[in-house]
Design an enzyme around this catalytic site. Structure first.
Site, PDB file in Angstrom:
ATOM      1  N   HIS A 126       0.834  -1.158   0.105  1.00 42.19           N
ATOM      2  CA  HIS A 126      -0.067   0.080   0.143  1.00 42.19           C
ATOM      3  C   HIS A 126       0.728   1.264   0.028  1.00 42.19           C
ATOM      4  CE1 HIS A 126       0.931  -0.574   4.233  1.00 42.19           C
ATOM      5  NE2 HIS A 126       0.738   0.620   4.677  1.00 42.19           N
ATOM      6  N   ASP A 128       0.566   4.806   1.970  1.00 43.58           N
ATOM      7  CA  ASP A 128      -0.185   5.322   3.274  1.00 43.58           C
ATOM      8  C   ASP A 128      -1.199   6.287   2.707  1.00 43.58           C
ATOM      9  OD1 ASP A 128       1.146   3.829   5.269  1.00 43.58           O
ATOM     10  OD2 ASP A 128       2.925   5.328   5.172  1.00 43.58           O
ATOM     11  N   HIS A 277       4.680   0.221   0.068  1.00 39.15           N
ATOM     12  CA  HIS A 277       5.338  -0.818   1.100  1.00 39.15           C
ATOM     13  C   HIS A 277       4.369  -1.693   1.623  1.00 39.15           C
ATOM     14  CE1 HIS A 277       3.660   2.531   3.479  1.00 39.15           C
ATOM     15  NE2 HIS A 277       3.569   1.542   4.595  1.00 39.15           N
ATOM     16  N   ARG A 292       6.345   5.586  14.476  1.00 40.13           N
ATOM     17  CA  ARG A 292       6.255   6.165  13.149  1.00 40.13           C
ATOM     18  C   ARG A 292       5.873   7.521  13.143  1.00 40.13           C
ATOM     19  NH1 ARG A 292       1.853   4.133   8.729  1.00 40.13           N
ATOM     20  NH2 ARG A 292       0.950   5.905   9.480  1.00 40.13           N
TER      21      ARG A 292
HETATM   22  C1  SIN Z   1       3.214   0.104   7.552  1.00 39.91           C
HETATM   23  O1  SIN Z   1       3.642   1.240   7.656  1.00 39.91           O
HETATM   24  O2  SIN Z   1       2.472  -0.259   6.680  1.00 39.91           O
HETATM   25  C2  SIN Z   1       3.691  -0.748   8.242  1.00 39.91           C
HETATM   26  C3  SIN Z   1       5.431  -0.877   8.298  1.00 39.91           C
HETATM   27  C4  SIN Z   1       6.120  -1.760   9.304  1.00 39.91           C
HETATM   28  O3  SIN Z   1       5.416  -2.022  10.378  1.00 39.91           O
HETATM   29  O4  SIN Z   1       7.074  -2.346   8.945  1.00 39.91           O
END
Ligand code: SIN
Length: 301
Positions: A126, A128, A277, A292
């Protein structure tokens, strides 16, 4: 691995002649580079300018052995632009105490409640927040605890995916737009207040062109968002599903992707405008805790 550059065009934030040379090592032929010798907790303006340029060139940056408080993570991330506040996780909690911009991604439970979002399940490919009109520019992800196996994060180079599309397919999608479902997250959980999807044509969510122009590099990239519940506007349902399947199987080819095996103290910074990602699942008895931040999008496209 040979030196590889995603973008050779000028950006609005080019380093000046005084910019320090960074130690940049591509991590794959597809996407991403590791930057060595930079402490993100104490980065100066000139080093940040060089790092920003490398981010535009490589789509994803990896910096290892970082030691960041939430305040330092937020201060570093703010150099890229304003930050989004963390959305509520599946338990309705957003942000960490004192830092509403820091989203916790974790499978860990305290007193029976998840401390973060996404759990231990696979997160599918996806971009974000593709389902809003101005999706974020990028994200900074910092690892605090990681499992011994599993939980790797993969990235896909959407410039390369577009450049390698067969010319007839590229012409066919040139003016098409996708409706990006906002009901479900990348872990497959229904977002708070969302109704289960019965027909993708009726899903709520933003509509974006399939081919977008990166506002800083000027390069064109595929913009697919996520496969689940996507719909190509104006097409019959069957036609939309078939075309989406064809583009997705092309875009996520191995030669456009790189997967990162985490160590504690790693920071990944990705450009959400040209990289998708995903994350592998992992054993729920292991602990994975990531913090994050997300850089706000600046304009619809
Ligand atoms: C995400 O942001 O979709 C997950 C990335 C992760 O936890 O490595």
């Amino acid at each position: 691995m040979t030196e590889q550059t995603i973008d050779k065009q000028p950006s609005s934030k080019q380093p000046s002649a005084a910019t320090p040379a960074l130690n940049i090592t591509p991590v794959s032929d597809a996407i991403g580079a590791e930057i060595r010798g930079v402490d993100l907790a104490g980065i100066d303006d000139a080093t940040f300018a060089a790092l920003h340029r490398a981010w535009l060139d490589h789509g994803v940056l990896l910096l290892r052995d970082q030691l960041l408080s939430d305040a330092q993570l937020v201060a570093f991330s703010r150099r890229f632009g304003d930050l989004d506040e963390a959305p509520p996780n599946e338990n309705g909690k957003g942000g960490v105490d004192g830092f509403p911009e820091v989203l916790v991604l974790s499978n860990v439970k305290e007193n029976g409640k998840a401390i973060g979002a996404l759990g231990n399940a696979e997160a599918i490919w996806h971009s974000d927040m593709n389902y809003i009109p101005e999706p974020p520019t990028g994200s900074v992800l910092y690892s605090l605890e990681v499992p011994e196996t599993g939980g790797d994060t993969g990235f896909c180079n959407m410039y390369k995916a577009l450049d390698a599309l067969p010319s007839d397919l590229r012409a066919h999608i040139a003016d098409l737009k996708i409706k990006h479902d906002s009901s479900t997250n990348s872990g497959g959980f229904l977002r708070e207040g969302a109704k289960p999807v019965t027909d993708v044509r009726d899903c709520p969510g933003a509509i974006h062109p399939i081919v977008r122009t990166h506002p800083e590099t000027g390069r064109k990239a595929l913009y697919l968002g996520r496969r689940r519940y996507a719909y190509i506007m104006g097409l019959d349902l069957d036609e939309s599903e078939a075309l989406l399947d064809e583009i997705w199987s092309h875009a996520t080819r191995d030669d456009f992707t790189w997967h990162h095996r985490w160590r504690v103290g790693d920071v990944l910074i990705w450009d959400n405008r040209c990289a998708m990602h995903r994350r592998d699942d992992f054993d729920d008895s292991a602990r994975r805790i990531m913090h994050r931040t997300q850089i706000k999008g600046d304009a619809p496209f």
